[in-house]
Design an enzyme around this catalytic site. Sequence first.
Site, PDB file in Angstrom:
ATOM      1  CG  ASN A   1      -1.807   1.304   1.216  1.00  0.00           C
ATOM      2  OD1 ASN A   1      -1.928   1.937   0.392  1.00  0.00           O
ATOM      3  ND2 ASN A   1      -2.339   1.471   2.438  1.00  0.00           N
ATOM      4  CD1 TRP A   2       3.714   0.988  -2.865  1.00  0.00           C
ATOM      5  CD2 TRP A   2       3.751   2.143  -4.804  1.00  0.00           C
ATOM      6  NE1 TRP A   2       4.615   0.424  -3.694  1.00  0.00           N
ATOM      7  CE2 TRP A   2       4.785   1.192  -4.987  1.00  0.00           C
ATOM      8  CE3 TRP A   2       3.978   3.148  -5.716  1.00  0.00           C
ATOM      9  CZ2 TRP A   2       5.404   0.871  -5.966  1.00  0.00           C
ATOM     10  CZ3 TRP A   2       4.381   2.906  -6.959  1.00  0.00           C
ATOM     11  CH2 TRP A   2       5.371   1.602  -7.081  1.00  0.00           C
TER      12      TRP A   2
ATOM     13  CG  HIS B   1      -6.135   2.180   4.657  1.00  0.00           C
ATOM     14  ND1 HIS B   1      -5.790   3.156   5.575  1.00  0.00           N
ATOM     15  CD2 HIS B   1      -5.182   1.595   4.583  1.00  0.00           C
ATOM     16  CE1 HIS B   1      -4.580   2.781   6.089  1.00  0.00           C
ATOM     17  NE2 HIS B   1      -4.433   1.624   5.651  1.00  0.00           N
TER      18      HIS B   1
ATOM     19  CD  GLU C   1      -3.394   5.747   6.136  1.00  0.00           C
ATOM     20  OE1 GLU C   1      -3.359   5.686   4.856  1.00  0.00           O
ATOM     21  OE2 GLU C   1      -2.702   5.083   6.921  1.00  0.00           O
TER      22      GLU C   1
ATOM     23  CD  GLU D   1      -3.966  -2.221   7.231  1.00  0.00           C
ATOM     24  OE1 GLU D   1      -2.854  -2.543   6.500  1.00  0.00           O
ATOM     25  OE2 GLU D   1      -4.612  -1.258   6.683  1.00  0.00           O
TER      26      GLU D   1
ATOM     27  N   GLY E   1       1.736   2.374  10.706  1.00  0.00           N
ATOM     28  CA  GLY E   1       2.957   3.563  10.606  1.00  0.00           C
ATOM     29  C   GLY E   1       3.538   3.965  11.853  1.00  0.00           C
TER      30      GLY E   1
ATOM     31  CB  SER F   1       4.490  -1.444  11.971  1.00  0.00           C
ATOM     32  OG  SER F   1       4.091  -0.067  12.403  1.00  0.00           O
TER      33      SER F   1
ATOM     34  N   GLY G   1       2.498  -0.818   4.208  1.00  0.00           N
ATOM     35  CA  GLY G   1       2.912   0.517   4.145  1.00  0.00           C
ATOM     36  C   GLY G   1       4.028   0.770   3.811  1.00  0.00           C
ATOM     37  N   GLY G   2       4.705   1.260   4.881  1.00  0.00           N
ATOM     38  CA  GLY G   2       5.954   1.847   4.896  1.00  0.00           C
ATOM     39  C   GLY G   2       6.886   1.114   4.221  1.00  0.00           C
TER      40      GLY G   2
HETATM   41  P1  PGA Z   1       2.285   0.459   7.759  1.00  0.00           P
HETATM   42  O1  PGA Z   1       0.912   0.715   6.876  1.00  0.00           O
HETATM   43  O2  PGA Z   1       2.825  -0.991   6.944  1.00  0.00           O
HETATM   44  O3  PGA Z   1       3.140   1.716   7.311  1.00  0.00           O
HETATM   45  O4  PGA Z   1       1.891   0.453   9.051  1.00  0.00           O
HETATM   46  C1  PGA Z   1       0.091  -0.282   6.720  1.00  0.00           C
HETATM   47  C2  PGA Z   1      -1.343   0.126   5.923  1.00  0.00           C
HETATM   48  O5  PGA Z   1      -1.831   1.282   6.339  1.00  0.00           O
HETATM   49  O6  PGA Z   1      -1.776  -0.459   4.978  1.00  0.00           O
END
Ligand code: PGA
Length: 253
Positions: free
Chosen positions: A9-10, A97, A99, A169, A175, A215, A236-237
């Site tokens: 997930n960029w 998601h 977010e 998640e 993050g 993470s 993500g990261g």
């Molecule tokens: P992260 O993000 O790996 O940076 O914690 C995961 C995500 O939000 O899908």
Amino acid sequence: MRKQIAAANWKMNLSQNEAETLLDQLLATEHSLSANQEAIFAVPAIYIPLATQKLVGKTNVYVAAQNCHQKDNGAYTGEISASMFASVGVKHIVLGHSERREYFAESDALLAEKVNAVLAIASTPIFCCGEPLAIREAGTQNTFVEAQLKNSLFHLTAEQITKVVIAYEPIWAIGTGKTASSEQAQEIHAYIRSVFASQYGQSIANQISILYGGSVKAANAKEIFSQPDVDGGLVGGASLVATEFAAIINALK
Ligand code: PGA
């Protein structure tokens, strides 16, 4: 056997040049996918043609969208529909998601509509769920996540639900560098599977891939993915670093 999936997930990151470099670096790494494994790249919509062209001919590798609109077409300036994504070859769409739930006020009811839109064109929703820190601290994460699943997915038929990929998640782990322990992940993944089993039966529940997100990195992927009810990760990261994501792909069961 259900699929094991490493999904990148960029989010809203990288310039086009950086995106190209990352894909080139990733293609140069040692990683391999067996028949039941997939790597999925949820890139910003504008980079879908670039990613598709870079990954052409790769088996079990897919480019995904990070969101779509619930309607098929119409006067919704700035939005992109599931069928538009399908028309450029994108058949996986991340939905709900945390977010998007938080910053774009996406409700369970809206997400039910988006899930329907994605399934209507035979694409795959990657449906996200997960609790905030206060809920985890209160110990009510199971009922919180169960409500998210019921409200957005339980109207689906048994056949439809097997087409959905779940990404659990915990918001407190996204993050933050703070990962759920592999025991915590297994516990709630098993619970999520039991929720589907009670609605659709155990054999249907056993076919649903449930990814862990929050993470995930090269250093912890193997242990988390080794849990029986964890079928890979939404990353993500660490997906922005080629060697990290290649190692995460290689950590799939
Ligand atoms: P992260 O993000 O790996 O940076 O914690 C995961 C995500 O939000 O899908």
